[in-house]
Design an enzyme around this catalytic site. Structure first.
Site, mmCIF file in Angstrom:
data_model
loop_
_atom_site.group_PDB
_atom_site.id
_atom_site.type_symbol
_atom_site.label_atom_id
_atom_site.label_comp_id
_atom_site.label_asym_id
_atom_site.label_seq_id
_atom_site.Cartn_x
_atom_site.Cartn_y
_atom_site.Cartn_z
ATOM 1 N N GLU A 95 0.831 -1.200 0.000
ATOM 2 C CA GLU A 95 0.000 0.000 0.000
ATOM 3 C C GLU A 95 0.869 1.254 0.000
ATOM 4 O OE1 GLU A 95 -3.967 -1.824 2.139
ATOM 5 O OE2 GLU A 95 -2.505 -0.883 3.440
ATOM 6 N N CYS A 108 3.531 8.603 0.868
ATOM 7 C CA CYS A 108 4.105 7.710 1.868
ATOM 8 C C CYS A 108 4.240 6.353 1.184
ATOM 9 C CB CYS A 108 3.165 7.670 3.068
ATOM 10 S SG CYS A 108 3.621 6.446 4.288
ATOM 11 N N CYS A 115 6.596 -6.793 6.910
ATOM 12 C CA CYS A 115 7.726 -6.246 7.662
ATOM 13 C C CYS A 115 8.201 -7.298 8.651
ATOM 14 C CB CYS A 115 7.305 -4.979 8.401
ATOM 15 S SG CYS A 115 8.683 -4.125 9.189
ATOM 16 N N CYS A 119 7.031 -4.810 15.437
ATOM 17 C CA CYS A 119 6.681 -3.802 16.444
ATOM 18 C C CYS A 119 5.273 -4.120 16.962
ATOM 19 C CB CYS A 119 6.708 -2.400 15.841
ATOM 20 S SG CYS A 119 8.342 -1.927 15.255
ATOM 21 N N CYS A 122 2.065 -2.160 15.431
ATOM 22 C CA CYS A 122 1.946 -1.846 14.000
ATOM 23 C C CYS A 122 1.252 -2.968 13.229
ATOM 24 C CB CYS A 122 3.334 -1.591 13.423
ATOM 25 S SG CYS A 122 3.298 -1.200 11.662
ATOM 26 N N CYS A 340 -0.557 6.079 9.875
ATOM 27 C CA CYS A 340 0.670 5.385 10.295
ATOM 28 C C CYS A 340 0.338 4.059 10.964
ATOM 29 C CB CYS A 340 1.408 6.196 11.364
ATOM 30 S SG CYS A 340 2.264 7.601 10.759
HETATM 31 N N1 SAH Z 1 9.886 0.791 9.567
HETATM 32 C C1 SAH Z 1 9.971 2.202 9.515
HETATM 33 C C2 SAH Z 1 8.884 2.881 8.682
HETATM 34 C C3 SAH Z 1 7.470 2.362 8.750
HETATM 35 S S1 SAH Z 1 6.431 2.811 10.065
HETATM 36 C C4 SAH Z 1 9.983 2.768 10.913
HETATM 37 O O1 SAH Z 1 9.912 2.004 11.865
HETATM 38 O O2 SAH Z 1 10.161 3.971 11.060
HETATM 39 C C5 SAH Z 1 6.101 4.522 9.952
HETATM 40 C C6 SAH Z 1 5.817 5.147 11.310
HETATM 41 O O3 SAH Z 1 4.529 4.746 11.821
HETATM 42 C C7 SAH Z 1 6.829 4.724 12.376
HETATM 43 O O4 SAH Z 1 7.205 5.829 13.139
HETATM 44 C C8 SAH Z 1 6.014 3.764 13.223
HETATM 45 O O5 SAH Z 1 6.550 3.616 14.494
HETATM 46 C C9 SAH Z 1 4.654 4.400 13.188
HETATM 47 N N2 SAH Z 1 3.556 3.510 13.555
HETATM 48 C C10 SAH Z 1 3.464 2.187 13.376
HETATM 49 N N3 SAH Z 1 2.283 1.729 13.842
HETATM 50 C C11 SAH Z 1 1.612 2.806 14.320
HETATM 51 C C12 SAH Z 1 0.330 2.991 14.891
HETATM 52 N N4 SAH Z 1 -0.491 1.981 15.070
HETATM 53 N N5 SAH Z 1 -0.039 4.249 15.250
HETATM 54 C C13 SAH Z 1 0.789 5.295 15.033
HETATM 55 N N6 SAH Z 1 2.019 5.178 14.491
HETATM 56 C C14 SAH Z 1 2.419 3.952 14.143
#
Ligand code: SAH
Length: 348
Positions: A95, A108, A115, A119, A122, A340
């Protein structure tokens, strides 16, 4: 050669295409012409390369395929945000999101299918079926976003963030090639200053980028400046501690003189205490930085909750009092799962 064994010509550099022609008894400039069709003109069919002879076109078709993405589905949020489901040549889906604001339009983009970071908060972490995207697949997402920006918002794409699916520094070579194309004269001629790469924080790669003198911006998903807590949310921190990360960021700053952006979500009962704010202020003083406090977008059944507004206010005030630049960001495109951490191919 059948379609499955033919190489994707877009995985070749300009020099490699030229070499192919020269090795096959043709002229170097033929390679340049083909490269232009592929990149400056965005043509996906050898037959449309009209300044090549019919024989050359057939010859190319015998040796290569031209892989390209297809926007399979496009959703529009009530706030104007667009989310694309993008089909890759092997039918995998990633996406990308296009976010309009008054002054700019930001794409974006994704760097991997799924991935590997896991995390806790996420949605992308839940997708299996992982693979790296090729440079042309990353570049194509930007081209598609650029076209959509012109079409729907009436002005060109202005910014790119690598904040879609995947960890860009785990696919750094292809990301780097894609940025090369995005910024080159034959590609989109965008300034690297309008590109931000967001990472969970891989110290070795951050140092490598510093050594290479990259010109794009760096954002680090911090979320906690306390090792024990950060490791719980972001398992990558177990082997790459905050100290190692800080060391790599000092190196980054010494080489690039470019401040880093920290992305930070404040969760209830996780990092909503004074000790969390104190730790963040201390960490933020290591090198010049900016902090983006981002809204938490709830993922089904993950049990996490955004902290109370008064906690976020307190973060903001204390950071500002300590002389640190801080923005509190609201999410965009939540109604279509485009914010995000929400990119998870739900519709597929
Ligand atoms: N892997 C990279 C980029 C992808 S995530 C990274 O970790 O930076 C893009 C951003 O979204 C990151 O800052 C991540 O921590 C944040 N993110 C992931 N899940 C989220 C959520 N549920 N709510 C808000 N931000 C989130």
């Amino acid at each position: 050669m059948d379609a499955n064994t033919k190489k994707d010509i877009r995985s070749l550099s300009k020099d490699e295409i030229i070499e192919f022609f020269v090795n096959n008894g043709d002229k170097a400039f033929r390679g340049k012409q083909v490269y232009e069709w592929l990149w400056s003109k965005g043509i996906h069919n050898f037959d449309l390369m009209t300044n090549l002879s019919k024989d050359t076109r057939i010859f190319l078709d015998k040796h290569f395929v031209i892989n390209h993405i297809k926007v399979d589905d496009m959703q529009r949020s009530i706030d104007g945000t667009i989310k694309n489901a993008i089909r890759l040549f092997d039918d995998k889906i990633v996406e990308s999101v296009l976010i309009p604001t008054e002054k700019r339009t930001t794409a974006c983009v994704s760097s991997q299918v799924g991935c590997a970071l896991n995390c806790a908060f996420c949605a992308t972490a839940r997708i299996k079926n992982m693979r790296n995207l090729n440079a042309d697949e990353i570049y194509d997402q930007v081209v598609a976003a650029h076209q959509q920006s012109n079409l729907f918002y009436g002005h060109p794409l202005s910014n790119i963030v690598f904040m879609g699916m995947g960890e860009p520094l785990m696919n750094y070579n292809e990301v780097k090639k894609a940025i090369g194309m995005i910024t080159s004269d034959e590609g989109l001629q965008m300034s690297p200053r309008r590109i931000v790469l967001s990472t969970s924080g891989l110290p070795k790669k951050i140092k490598q980028m510093a050594d290479e003198g990259v010109k794009f911006g760096l954002a680090v998903s911090l979320h906690s400046a306390i090792d024990e807590k950060r490791s719980k949310m972001m398992p990558i921190n177990i082997k790459n501690s905050l100290t190692d990360l800080a060391e790599s960021l000092e190196y980054w700053y010494s080489k690039t003189k470019s401040r880093v952006t920290y992305e930070y979500v404040v969760w209830k009962d996780f990092n909503d205490k004074q000790e969390d704010i104190d730790a963040l202020i201390k960490y933020a003083k290591i090198i010049p930085c900016k902090i983006n406090i981002i809204e938490y977008n709830e993922i089904e059944e993950d049990g996490f909750q955004q902290a109370e507004p008064k906690v976020i206010d307190s973060y903001q005030k204390q950071l500002e009092d300590a002389g640190i630049v801080v923005n509190v960001r609201r999410s965009r495109g939540k109604d279509i799962d485009a914010a995000c951490g929400q990119l998870a191919n739900k519709k597929q």
